[in-house]
Design a protein around this motif. Structure first.
Motif, PDB file in Angstrom:
ATOM      1  N   LEU A 104      55.670  66.971  79.120  1.00 21.23           N
ATOM      2  CA  LEU A 104      54.221  66.964  79.320  1.00 21.23           C
ATOM      3  C   LEU A 104      53.491  66.611  78.026  1.00 21.23           C
ATOM      4  O   LEU A 104      53.923  66.990  76.931  1.00 21.23           O
ATOM      5  N   PRO A 105      52.351  65.917  78.126  1.00 21.33           N
ATOM      6  CA  PRO A 105      51.691  65.385  76.925  1.00 21.33           C
ATOM      7  C   PRO A 105      51.232  66.441  75.929  1.00 21.33           C
ATOM      8  O   PRO A 105      51.304  66.211  74.720  1.00 21.33           O
ATOM      9  N   ASN A 106      50.748  67.588  76.383  1.00 22.43           N
ATOM     10  CA  ASN A 106      50.295  68.610  75.440  1.00 22.43           C
ATOM     11  C   ASN A 106      51.450  69.189  74.632  1.00 22.43           C
ATOM     12  O   ASN A 106      51.338  69.410  73.418  1.00 22.43           O
ATOM     13  N   PHE A 107      52.580  69.393  75.273  1.00 23.88           N
ATOM     14  CA  PHE A 107      53.743  69.934  74.564  1.00 23.88           C
ATOM     15  C   PHE A 107      54.386  68.876  73.660  1.00 23.88           C
ATOM     16  O   PHE A 107      54.904  69.202  72.589  1.00 23.88           O
ATOM     17  N   LEU A 108      54.345  67.627  74.073  1.00 26.63           N
ATOM     18  CA  LEU A 108      54.824  66.553  73.201  1.00 26.63           C
ATOM     19  C   LEU A 108      53.917  66.399  71.980  1.00 26.63           C
ATOM     20  O   LEU A 108      54.394  66.086  70.877  1.00 26.63           O
ATOM     21  N   ALA A 109      52.614  66.643  72.159  1.00 28.54           N
ATOM     22  CA  ALA A 109      51.686  66.567  71.028  1.00 28.54           C
ATOM     23  C   ALA A 109      51.985  67.652  70.000  1.00 28.54           C
ATOM     24  O   ALA A 109      51.933  67.411  68.792  1.00 28.54           O
ATOM     25  N   GLU A 157      41.241  69.860  67.655  1.00 34.48           N
ATOM     26  CA  GLU A 157      41.465  70.411  68.987  1.00 34.48           C
ATOM     27  C   GLU A 157      41.762  69.257  69.929  1.00 34.48           C
ATOM     28  O   GLU A 157      40.977  68.310  70.026  1.00 34.48           O
ATOM     29  N   LEU A 158      42.897  69.330  70.593  1.00 34.83           N
ATOM     30  CA  LEU A 158      43.325  68.286  71.512  1.00 34.83           C
ATOM     31  C   LEU A 158      43.320  68.840  72.926  1.00 34.83           C
ATOM     32  O   LEU A 158      43.668  69.998  73.151  1.00 34.83           O
ATOM     33  N   SER A 159      42.945  68.030  73.894  1.00 34.90           N
ATOM     34  CA  SER A 159      43.018  68.428  75.296  1.00 34.90           C
ATOM     35  C   SER A 159      43.649  67.295  76.094  1.00 34.90           C
ATOM     36  O   SER A 159      43.562  66.117  75.706  1.00 34.90           O
ATOM     37  N   PHE A 160      44.257  67.644  77.194  1.00 37.96           N
ATOM     38  CA  PHE A 160      45.075  66.679  77.918  1.00 37.96           C
ATOM     39  C   PHE A 160      44.885  66.825  79.420  1.00 37.96           C
ATOM     40  O   PHE A 160      44.658  67.919  79.933  1.00 37.96           O
ATOM     41  N   ASP A 161      45.024  65.704  80.122  1.00 39.74           N
ATOM     42  CA  ASP A 161      45.081  65.704  81.575  1.00 39.74           C
ATOM     43  C   ASP A 161      46.544  65.786  82.005  1.00 39.74           C
ATOM     44  O   ASP A 161      47.417  65.166  81.385  1.00 39.74           O
ATOM     45  N   PHE A 184      56.867  63.405  85.088  1.00 41.89           N
ATOM     46  CA  PHE A 184      57.466  62.751  83.923  1.00 41.89           C
ATOM     47  C   PHE A 184      58.938  63.129  83.751  1.00 41.89           C
ATOM     48  O   PHE A 184      59.743  62.299  83.322  1.00 41.89           O
ATOM     49  N   LEU A 185      59.277  64.374  84.071  1.00 40.22           N
ATOM     50  CA  LEU A 185      60.684  64.765  83.974  1.00 40.22           C
ATOM     51  C   LEU A 185      61.514  64.044  85.028  1.00 40.22           C
ATOM     52  O   LEU A 185      62.604  63.531  84.738  1.00 40.22           O
ATOM     53  N   ILE A 186      61.000  63.983  86.259  1.00 43.96           N
ATOM     54  CA  ILE A 186      61.718  63.255  87.317  1.00 43.96           C
ATOM     55  C   ILE A 186      61.826  61.782  86.964  1.00 43.96           C
ATOM     56  O   ILE A 186      62.875  61.148  87.188  1.00 43.96           O
ATOM     57  N   GLU A 187      60.786  61.226  86.376  1.00 44.85           N
ATOM     58  CA  GLU A 187      60.831  59.833  85.927  1.00 44.85           C
ATOM     59  C   GLU A 187      61.957  59.622  84.924  1.00 44.85           C
ATOM     60  O   GLU A 187      62.691  58.618  84.978  1.00 44.85           O
ATOM     61  N   SER A 188      62.139  60.567  84.007  1.00 45.22           N
ATOM     62  CA  SER A 188      63.207  60.445  83.007  1.00 45.22           C
ATOM     63  C   SER A 188      64.590  60.567  83.636  1.00 45.22           C
ATOM     64  O   SER A 188      65.535  59.898  83.219  1.00 45.22           O
ATOM     65  N   ILE A 189      64.703  61.423  84.661  1.00 45.81           N
ATOM     66  CA  ILE A 189      65.990  61.580  85.356  1.00 45.81           C
ATOM     67  C   ILE A 189      66.346  60.294  86.098  1.00 45.81           C
ATOM     68  O   ILE A 189      67.487  59.818  86.037  1.00 45.81           O
TER      69      ILE A 189
END
Length: 336
Positions: A134-139, A284-288, A296-301
């Motif tokens: 997820l984008p927030n955790f990757l950030a 401060e960052l915010s994400f959709d 995204f995880l299924i996409e990677s699988i």
């Protein structure tokens, strides 16, 4: 390596319940090269209802029938944890890659057996720790990697939650607080996400100490856990998880302290990321989030199964480490 020789991953879902309504299975219809072709639930009428509402061509009331379906070439196990080992064995024996819900199993021993049977069958094993994509955790990971807080010193986890709204007097109806089914209580359900993400961020935990208790007496599982731990990378950590607080104490925060700054962010209730440096707020960052949180995880699988890239960050090996950590934190409680 290409695990599926066709040019399409055709999913079959075992245990098509609430998590499949929005979080996971609909993404299997949206990811390029992926299609959901069959679903199963012990109540076949409910499986049929799901299939008809979501445009899935086939449904079953029996796990063996779905696993044996020649159109299905990958299995998603979305049942409670007590069935994960048995169903993984069956899917692996059929030569079909396995994607399993978290927590991976009830305990570390079951995780190890799942890894072994998939290894012997030559099929990959993935686990639904989707925060790794997820984008927030990757950030957060990028901020740490870029040295925005200097050298990481320690991390702290806090989750305070009032008595869970889906808790019923008949606790047998809520498998998440039945250790025989879930391995533990809400700590295993929610804390697993936090601990797995920190494994992704800092590497494996090498040393862990914990104390767990049941203070409120609502159900048999632990309802509070305090722990300290050390990562192989040298970062230290602490955590406290309480699921019977008052509403005014409700809190969800992970805080990473470094030699020159800190990062604060929630794991469940929000997507904002706060960077603090030199004693004041720096960013401060915010994400959709995607409509289907596991997209995204299924996409990677799918990318990995089709041999496009070695893409999936959440495997049986990484997920088993989280089970080991949780088991160490609660082992004294479950000796009684």
């Amino acid at each position: 390596m290409k695990f599926i020789q066709d040019n399409e991953v055709r999913w079959g879902v075992l245990g098509v319940g609430a998590v499949c309504e929005k979080k996971s299975a609909p993404a299997m219809q949206k990811v390029p090269g992926s299609r959901l072709v069959a679903v199963m639930r012990r109540n076949e009428e409910k499986a049929k209802d799901y299939a008809e509402r979501h445009g899935v061509p086939r449904w079953y009331g029996d796990a063996d029938a779905l696993i044996g379906d020649p159109e299905v070439n990958a299995i998603y196990i979305a049942t409670p944890p007590d069935a994960h080992l048995e169903l993984t064995k069956k899917a692996a024996a059929a030569g079909k890659p396995v994607y399993v819900e978290k927590p991976m199993a009830r305990n570390y021993a079951e995780c190890q057996e799942m890894i072994q049977v998939c290894k012997e069958a030559g099929v990959p094993l993935y686990v639904a720790y989707y925060r790794r994509t997820l984008p927030n955790f990757l950030a957060v990971k990028q901020l740490v990697t870029d040295g925005q807080i200097g050298d990481p010193r320690y991390v702290s986890i806090t989750i305070n939650q009032p008595r869970h709204p889906d808790l019923k007097e008949d606790t047998a109806a809520n498998w998440r607080i039945n250790p025989e089914i879930a391995g533990g209580g809400y700590f295993f359900d929610l804390g697993s996400h936090q601990l797995d993400y920190l494994d992704y961020l800092f590497g494996p935990i090498a040393e862990v100490y914990g104390i767990a208790a049941n203070q409120a007496g609502y159900y048999p599982a632990e309802d509070i856990v305090f722990a300290s731990f050390r990562f192989e990378s040298g970062v230290l950590g602490s955590g406290n998880w309480c699921f019977t607080t008052g509403e005014s104490s409700k809190e969800d925060e992970i805080k990473i302290i470094g030699s020159s700054g800190e990062i604060r962010f929630p794991c469940f209730w929000g997507t904002s990321v706060h960077l603090r440096k030199d004693g004041e707020e720096a960013q401060e960052l915010s994400f959709d989030m995607p409509e289907n949180i596991q997209y995204f995880l299924i996409e990677s699988i799918v990318a990995e199964l089709l041999g496009r890239e070695n893409a999936c960050p959440s495997t049986g090996e990484s997920a088993a480490r989280t089970n080991w950590v949780m088991e160490e934190m609660t082992k004294q409680f479950y000796k009684h």
